[in-house]
Scaffold this motif. Structure first.
Motif, PDB file in Angstrom:
ATOM      1  N   GLU A  41       0.824  -1.213   0.000  1.00 24.98           N
ATOM      2  CA  GLU A  41       0.000   0.000   0.000  1.00 24.98           C
ATOM      3  C   GLU A  41       0.860   1.266   0.000  1.00 24.98           C
ATOM      4  O   GLU A  41       0.882   2.035  -0.937  1.00 24.98           O
ATOM      5  CB  GLU A  41      -0.926   0.001   1.222  1.00 24.98           C
ATOM      6  CG  GLU A  41      -1.830   1.210   1.251  1.00 24.98           C
ATOM      7  CD  GLU A  41      -2.577   1.329   2.565  1.00 24.98           C
ATOM      8  OE1 GLU A  41      -1.963   1.707   3.574  1.00 24.98           O
ATOM      9  OE2 GLU A  41      -3.794   1.048   2.564  1.00 24.98           O
ATOM     10  N   LYS A  50      -4.847   5.684   5.725  1.00 28.17           N
ATOM     11  CA  LYS A  50      -5.045   5.110   4.382  1.00 28.17           C
ATOM     12  C   LYS A  50      -4.990   6.199   3.306  1.00 28.17           C
ATOM     13  O   LYS A  50      -5.639   7.243   3.440  1.00 28.17           O
ATOM     14  CB  LYS A  50      -6.416   4.437   4.381  1.00 28.17           C
ATOM     15  CG  LYS A  50      -6.687   3.521   3.214  1.00 28.17           C
ATOM     16  CD  LYS A  50      -8.016   2.810   3.478  1.00 28.17           C
ATOM     17  CE  LYS A  50      -8.680   2.308   2.217  1.00 28.17           C
ATOM     18  NZ  LYS A  50      -7.866   1.452   1.390  1.00 28.17           N
ATOM     19  N   ILE A  58      -3.430   7.823  -4.606  1.00 23.53           N
ATOM     20  CA  ILE A  58      -3.071   6.579  -5.303  1.00 23.53           C
ATOM     21  C   ILE A  58      -2.898   6.868  -6.799  1.00 23.53           C
ATOM     22  O   ILE A  58      -1.938   6.423  -7.426  1.00 23.53           O
ATOM     23  CB  ILE A  58      -4.161   5.505  -5.066  1.00 23.53           C
ATOM     24  CG1 ILE A  58      -4.241   5.155  -3.581  1.00 23.53           C
ATOM     25  CG2 ILE A  58      -3.897   4.254  -5.907  1.00 23.53           C
ATOM     26  CD1 ILE A  58      -5.481   4.368  -3.171  1.00 23.53           C
ATOM     27  N   THR A  83      -5.545  -1.520  -1.445  1.00 24.13           N
ATOM     28  CA  THR A  83      -5.002  -0.325  -2.104  1.00 24.13           C
ATOM     29  C   THR A  83      -4.160  -0.711  -3.313  1.00 24.13           C
ATOM     30  O   THR A  83      -4.314  -0.143  -4.397  1.00 24.13           O
ATOM     31  CB  THR A  83      -4.155   0.512  -1.114  1.00 24.13           C
ATOM     32  OG1 THR A  83      -5.009   0.933  -0.056  1.00 24.13           O
ATOM     33  CG2 THR A  83      -3.536   1.719  -1.781  1.00 24.13           C
ATOM     34  N   SER A 133      -5.311   0.066  -7.104  1.00 23.15           N
ATOM     35  CA  SER A 133      -4.464   0.942  -7.908  1.00 23.15           C
ATOM     36  C   SER A 133      -4.289   0.348  -9.307  1.00 23.15           C
ATOM     37  O   SER A 133      -4.332   1.060 -10.310  1.00 23.15           O
ATOM     38  CB  SER A 133      -3.099   1.100  -7.233  1.00 23.15           C
ATOM     39  OG  SER A 133      -2.172   1.691  -8.116  1.00 23.15           O
ATOM     40  N   SER A 153     -11.071   0.779  -8.747  1.00 24.99           N
ATOM     41  CA  SER A 153     -11.577   0.906  -7.378  1.00 24.99           C
ATOM     42  C   SER A 153     -12.744  -0.025  -7.073  1.00 24.99           C
ATOM     43  O   SER A 153     -13.128  -0.172  -5.915  1.00 24.99           O
ATOM     44  CB  SER A 153     -11.949   2.353  -7.074  1.00 24.99           C
ATOM     45  OG  SER A 153     -12.820   2.809  -8.065  1.00 24.99           O
TER      46      SER A 153
END
Ligand code: URA
Length: 194
Positions: A41, A98, A104, A129, A133, A137
C-alpha cells in the motif's frame, strides 16, 4: 530509463501533498528483472525513516511468509502503490492513514514505470489499495483472493500482511498466515522458480 533514474526522479515527486509530511520517497527495491513483483500500500513508519520498503513489522511478516512459500527475497522486486508515508500524529506516534484515491492516482505513474522496467511474470497485490491501484476501485480482494486476474502482467491479489498482524487472537493469526503462505505458493508455482 532505468530503475536508478526512476528512483532519483521520484525522490523529488510533488504530484500530491504527501511529500510535505513524509521524511522521504520510499521507492521500490529488488531484482531488476524479477519474475515476481510485490506491491504493497504505502511505506509505514519504519520504512519512512529508513527509506526502504517493507522493513518494518509488516515487512518482516511478508519475508517470513515468502520464506515459508519457498520464495527468496533476493529474487523479487518489492514496491508500494503510494511512495510516501501518510500518517496522523498521535502524541509521539505516527499512525498509518489510508491513502485517498487521488493520492493513489497521483503515484500510479511511478508504479506503472516500475512494472514497465521490471516486466515481472506476475504481480502480487498485497491488500486493497495495491489491487485497486492496478485493477480499479471496484476490485474486491475478498472476492478474488488468490486468483490470477488482469492481463499483462497478470496479478494475484491477496491480503496485506498487516491484516495478519491485526488478527484478534493467535488461532486466527495462524490461520491467516497459512492462507497467506498458500497464496504466495500459488504465485511461486505460477512463475516457476521465483
Ligand atoms: N506496508 C506496506 O504496504 N508497504 C511497506 O513498505 C510497509 C508496510
Amino acid at each position: 530509463m532505468t530503475l536508478k533514474a526512476l528512483r532519483e526522479a521520484a525522490a523529488s515527486c510533488r504530484a500530491c501533498d504527501l511529500y510535505r509530511y513524509a521524511t522521504q520517497t520510499v521507492f521500490g527495491e529488488g531484482r531488476a528483472h524479477a519474475r515476481l513483483m510485490f506491491v504493497g500500500e504505502q511505506p509505514g513508519d519504519a520504512e519512512d525513516r529508513l527509506g526502504h520498503p517493507f522493513v518494518g513489522p509488516a515487512g518482516k511478516l511478508l519475508h517470513a511468509a515468502m520464506e515459508q512459500a519457498g520464495i527468496q527475497a533476493k529474487d523479487v522486486y518489492v514496491t508500494n502503490a503510494v511512495k510516501h508515508f501518510k500518517f496522523i500524529e498521535r502524541g509521539k506516534r505516527r499512525i498509518h492513514n489510508k491513502p485517498k484515491i487521488v493520492e493513489i492516482r497521483a503515484c500510479k505513474p511511478w508504479l506503472e514505470a516500475e512494472i514497465a522496467l521490471v516486466r515481472p511474470a506476475l504481480i502480487v497485490a498485497l491488500g486493497a489499495t495495491a489491487a485497486q491501484s492496478m485493477l480499479g476501485s471496484s476490485f474486491r480482494v475478498t472476492a478474488n483472493r488468490g486468483r490470477i486476474v488482469g492481463g499483462a502482467p497478470p496479478i494475484l491479489a491477496t491480503i496485506h500482511p498487516s491484516a495478519i498482524l491485526r488478527a484478534p487472537d493467535s488461532d486466527t493469526r495462524h490461520a491467516e498466515m497459512a492462507q497467506f503462505v498458500a497464496d504466495l505458493q500459488g504465485a511461486r508455482e505460477r512463475v516457476g522458480a521465483a
